[in-house]
Design a protein around this motif. Structure first.
Motif, PDB file in Angstrom:
ATOM      1  N   ILE A 293      -4.168  -4.634  29.621  1.00 10.89           N
ATOM      2  CA  ILE A 293      -3.169  -4.890  28.312  1.00 10.89           C
ATOM      3  C   ILE A 293      -1.867  -5.236  28.667  1.00 10.89           C
ATOM      4  CG2 ILE A 293      -2.231  -3.543  26.415  1.00 10.89           C
ATOM      5  CD1 ILE A 293      -4.763  -1.832  26.235  1.00 10.89           C
ATOM      6  N   ARG A 294      -0.996  -6.038  28.120  1.00 12.12           N
ATOM      7  CA  ARG A 294       0.419  -6.197  28.325  1.00 12.12           C
ATOM      8  C   ARG A 294       0.852  -5.492  26.826  1.00 12.12           C
ATOM      9  NH1 ARG A 294       3.913 -11.405  29.945  1.00 12.12           N
ATOM     10  NH2 ARG A 294       3.224 -10.744  32.061  1.00 12.12           N
ATOM     11  N   SER A 295       1.609  -4.553  26.973  1.00 16.98           N
ATOM     12  CA  SER A 295       2.297  -4.084  26.067  1.00 16.98           C
ATOM     13  C   SER A 295       3.929  -3.962  25.915  1.00 16.98           C
ATOM     14  CB  SER A 295       1.753  -2.568  25.674  1.00 16.98           C
ATOM     15  OG  SER A 295       2.131  -1.921  24.694  1.00 16.98           O
ATOM     16  N   PHE A 296       4.337  -4.441  24.690  1.00 18.44           N
ATOM     17  CA  PHE A 296       5.791  -4.052  24.685  1.00 18.44           C
ATOM     18  C   PHE A 296       6.116  -2.731  24.352  1.00 18.44           C
ATOM     19  CE2 PHE A 296       4.791  -8.384  24.160  1.00 18.44           C
ATOM     20  CZ  PHE A 296       5.543  -9.153  24.541  1.00 18.44           C
ATOM     21  N   ALA A 297       7.411  -2.273  24.544  1.00 19.32           N
ATOM     22  CA  ALA A 297       7.790  -0.867  24.346  1.00 19.32           C
ATOM     23  C   ALA A 297       9.204  -0.876  23.754  1.00 19.32           C
ATOM     24  CB  ALA A 297       7.836   0.027  25.506  1.00 19.32           C
ATOM     25  N   ASP A 298       9.575  -0.670  22.545  1.00 18.04           N
ATOM     26  CA  ASP A 298      10.669  -0.841  21.856  1.00 18.04           C
ATOM     27  C   ASP A 298      11.848  -0.097  22.846  1.00 18.04           C
ATOM     28  OD1 ASP A 298       9.636  -2.326  19.813  1.00 18.04           O
ATOM     29  OD2 ASP A 298      10.300  -0.897  18.215  1.00 18.04           O
ATOM     30  N   VAL A 299      12.961  -0.739  22.877  1.00 18.99           N
ATOM     31  CA  VAL A 299      14.110   0.052  23.564  1.00 18.99           C
ATOM     32  C   VAL A 299      15.424  -0.220  22.641  1.00 18.99           C
ATOM     33  CG1 VAL A 299      15.746  -0.020  25.481  1.00 18.99           C
ATOM     34  CG2 VAL A 299      13.150  -0.369  25.790  1.00 18.99           C
ATOM     35  N   ASP A 300      15.993   0.770  22.010  1.00 19.84           N
ATOM     36  CA  ASP A 300      16.981   0.644  21.203  1.00 19.84           C
ATOM     37  C   ASP A 300      17.977   1.779  21.298  1.00 19.84           C
ATOM     38  OD1 ASP A 300      16.566   2.437  19.135  1.00 19.84           O
ATOM     39  OD2 ASP A 300      14.965   1.077  18.398  1.00 19.84           O
ATOM     40  N   THR A 301      19.239   1.512  20.557  1.00 25.12           N
ATOM     41  CA  THR A 301      20.232   2.532  20.710  1.00 25.12           C
ATOM     42  C   THR A 301      19.911   3.705  20.070  1.00 25.12           C
ATOM     43  OG1 THR A 301      21.344   1.621  18.776  1.00 25.12           O
ATOM     44  CG2 THR A 301      22.248   1.004  21.337  1.00 25.12           C
ATOM     45  N   GLU A 302      18.616   3.951  19.494  1.00 25.33           N
ATOM     46  CA  GLU A 302      18.301   5.267  18.726  1.00 25.33           C
ATOM     47  C   GLU A 302      17.272   5.949  19.478  1.00 25.33           C
ATOM     48  OE1 GLU A 302      17.220   4.538  14.547  1.00 25.33           O
ATOM     49  OE2 GLU A 302      18.998   3.483  14.109  1.00 25.33           O
ATOM     50  N   ILE A 303      16.367   5.225  19.980  1.00 25.52           N
ATOM     51  CA  ILE A 303      15.474   5.980  20.826  1.00 25.52           C
ATOM     52  C   ILE A 303      15.581   5.913  22.111  1.00 25.52           C
ATOM     53  CG2 ILE A 303      13.430   6.019  18.969  1.00 25.52           C
ATOM     54  CD1 ILE A 303      12.368   3.184  20.585  1.00 25.52           C
TER      55      ILE A 303
ATOM     56  N   ILE B  88      12.259  -4.804  10.967  1.00 29.27           N
ATOM     57  CA  ILE B  88      12.962  -4.078  12.033  1.00 29.27           C
ATOM     58  C   ILE B  88      13.754  -2.863  11.703  1.00 29.27           C
ATOM     59  CG2 ILE B  88      14.854  -4.682  13.718  1.00 29.27           C
ATOM     60  CD1 ILE B  88      14.005  -7.518  13.883  1.00 29.27           C
ATOM     61  N   ASP B  89      14.476  -3.140  10.486  1.00 29.87           N
ATOM     62  CA  ASP B  89      15.334  -1.958  10.113  1.00 29.87           C
ATOM     63  C   ASP B  89      14.428  -1.136   9.397  1.00 29.87           C
ATOM     64  OD1 ASP B  89      17.490  -3.397  11.031  1.00 29.87           O
ATOM     65  OD2 ASP B  89      18.139  -4.059   8.894  1.00 29.87           O
ATOM     66  N   GLY B  90      13.346  -1.390   8.779  1.00 35.80           N
ATOM     67  CA  GLY B  90      12.394  -0.589   8.293  1.00 35.80           C
ATOM     68  C   GLY B  90      11.666   0.488   9.230  1.00 35.80           C
ATOM     69  N   GLU B  91      11.418  -0.132  10.297  1.00 36.16           N
ATOM     70  CA  GLU B  91      10.647   0.492  11.034  1.00 36.16           C
ATOM     71  C   GLU B  91      11.478   1.772  11.888  1.00 36.16           C
ATOM     72  OE1 GLU B  91       9.763  -1.598  15.047  1.00 36.16           O
ATOM     73  OE2 GLU B  91       7.767  -1.023  14.733  1.00 36.16           O
ATOM     74  N   ARG B  92      12.771   1.220  11.938  1.00 34.39           N
ATOM     75  CA  ARG B  92      13.634   2.251  12.728  1.00 34.39           C
ATOM     76  C   ARG B  92      13.787   3.585  11.954  1.00 34.39           C
ATOM     77  NH1 ARG B  92      17.067  -1.565  13.770  1.00 34.39           N
ATOM     78  NH2 ARG B  92      18.640  -0.703  12.431  1.00 34.39           N
TER      79      ARG B  92
ATOM     80  N   ALA C 259       9.759  -3.868  28.636  1.00 36.27           N
ATOM     81  CA  ALA C 259      10.786  -3.478  27.842  1.00 36.27           C
ATOM     82  C   ALA C 259      11.520  -4.258  26.932  1.00 36.27           C
ATOM     83  CB  ALA C 259      11.887  -2.907  28.949  1.00 36.27           C
ATOM     84  N   PHE C 260      11.413  -3.793  25.676  1.00 35.21           N
ATOM     85  CA  PHE C 260      11.655  -4.814  24.575  1.00 35.21           C
ATOM     86  C   PHE C 260      12.601  -4.509  23.629  1.00 35.21           C
ATOM     87  CE2 PHE C 260       9.964  -6.149  20.361  1.00 35.21           C
ATOM     88  CZ  PHE C 260      10.258  -7.574  20.257  1.00 35.21           C
ATOM     89  N   PRO C 261      13.570  -5.424  23.401  1.00 30.50           N
ATOM     90  CA  PRO C 261      14.905  -5.031  22.425  1.00 30.50           C
ATOM     91  C   PRO C 261      14.489  -5.374  21.085  1.00 30.50           C
ATOM     92  CG  PRO C 261      15.379  -7.013  23.460  1.00 30.50           C
ATOM     93  CD  PRO C 261      13.813  -6.422  24.116  1.00 30.50           C
TER      94      PRO C 261
END
Ligand code: ZN
Length: 393
Positions: A115-125, A82-86, A150-152
């Motif tokens: 397709i069901r796709s997740f999309a990252d949502v976080d405080t950086e992007i 998780i951290d590496g990806e950000r 919408a995926f945390p």
């Protein structure tokens, strides 16, 4: 919305017949049909006809597909990934709009139209990945159906501000609210589940929660999810993805039964490295269980392909499916059951269904799963959209 006559194909491996499509839907299935005036004709050449495939769990927004090989030196823990990806997505200049468009088209070439796709949502992007996927969904409508979750990915309660961003993502058009390991990441299972389900109730959207947590920890989170699903009357609107705990907890049978009663679905990637939910046990308890790749060529994993026949094969292998009636179940996880579990309408090869069809060289459904033939003709809404790995227009 097109009219099309497919001659001489074998739906689900049955006898050769013709399929007439009118207004993008299957109108008649019968041998020896006459082509109405001006209708395009596709010679099936006696090939197998399958309903186009369904990807029930992937992350279009963060694939590195087409960006060159990325050297993976990530640590072994979930939090390393998780951290590496950000950090990496910033270094790599990952463009979620370009990457999701690219990967969606790779799916389409190989016969997947939903397709069901997740999309990252976080405080950086913020909501940038979500918004890119919403735009892609709207642009591809009429060719592909994409559901955006919408995926945390980095947690919610551990990162103040994320809850507000998730809500913004829903306002911006996300279809579904996602959640993630309520104990392992947020370290507050009740708080996490309450928050996710409150957002779902407020915005009237379904829930899809990544639950990697093993054993009793995962089972406890699952019980919290079941309680809230029942309390809010959300039967049929909740999916637990991965649900590894069902593969290793002693009281799995009771959990399958409770999931069935609560109308909660399961998405499985069937990874070789983890215990996983059993397709047969889930179905026996009335649980919708369906397949997905999860991430494809991203910083999480170098593996996986945008090919749902390959995923069906891996699900079959992990479930020790050998008999024909078993391998057929593996195909169901990337077709009927995935459409049912994700809520994609008008699915299948029956009269009245949307004409999303794949023609390929195989004798039976089972042979298609084990051989994953690369040469495919892909029909979406009654239009031939790809042929032998090449997108048409
Ligand atoms: Zn995932």
């Amino acid at each position: 919305m097109m009219n099309l006559l497919i001659r001489n194909c074998r739906p689900m491996g049955g006898a050769a017949t013709d399929i007439l499509v009118e207004g993008g839907r299957i109108a008649v299935i019968a041998p020896g049909l006459a082509a109405p005036d001006g209708v395009a004709v596709e010679d099936g050449g006696g090939r197998l006809a399958l309903p186009a495939f369904v990807e029930g769990h992937t992350h279009l927004d963060k694939s590195l597909w087409g960006m060159g090989w990325w050297k993976n030196e990530v640590g072994p823990r979930l939090i390393d990934r998780i951290d590496g990806e950000r950090a990496e997505r910033k270094k790599l200049g990952l463009d979620p709009a370009r990457q999701s468009d690219r990967l969606a088209k790779e799916f389409l070439k190989r016969g997947t139209t939903r397709i069901r796709s997740f999309a990252d949502v976080d405080t950086e992007i913020g909501t940038a990945h979500n918004d890119a996927l919403v735009a892609l969904r709207d642009r591809l409508r009429g060719t592909m159906d994409i559901q955006v979750v919408a995926f945390p990915q980095s947690g919610v309660l551990v990162r103040p501000g994320t809850a507000e961003l998730l809500e913004q993502a829903l306002r911006n058009g996300a279809d579904i609210i996602g959640g993630l390991d309520p104990s392992g990441i947020d370290r507050d299972p009740k708080g996490h589940c309450d928050l996710i389900f409150a957002l779902a109730a407020k915005h009237g959207v379904p829930v899809d929660i990544h639950l990697h947590e093993p054993g009793e920890l995962g089972a406890f989170a699952m019980e919290l999810i079941i309680e809230r699903t029942l309390a809010l009357g959300m039967q049929g609107k909740v999916v637990v993805s991965h649900a590894f705990c069902l593969g290793d907890v002693a009281r799995a049978d009771a959990l399958y039964a409770a999931l069935g009663e609560a109308g909660i679905g399961l998405a499985t990637t069937a990874p070789p490295s983890r215990p996983v939910p059993s397709v047969k046990k889930a179905r026996a308890a009335g649980v919708s269980i369906f397949g997905g790749n999860d991430g494809i060529r991203d910083t999480w994993t170098p593996y996986n392909m945008p090919d749902m026949l390959q995923r069906a094969m891996l699900i079959g292998l992990k479930n020790e499916f050998r008999r024909d009636d078993e391998v057929e179940l593996a195909f169901a996880t990337v077709s009927d059951w995935a459409a049912e579990g994700c809520g994609f309408a008008d699915y299948g090869l029956g009269v009245g269904a949307r004409a999303d069809i794949v023609l390929l060289e195989a004798e039976t459904v089972q042979e298609a799963v084990v051989a994953t033939p690369p040469q495919r003709v892909v029909v979406s809404h009654g239009r031939v959209v790809a042929r032998d790995g090449v997108l048409l227009a």
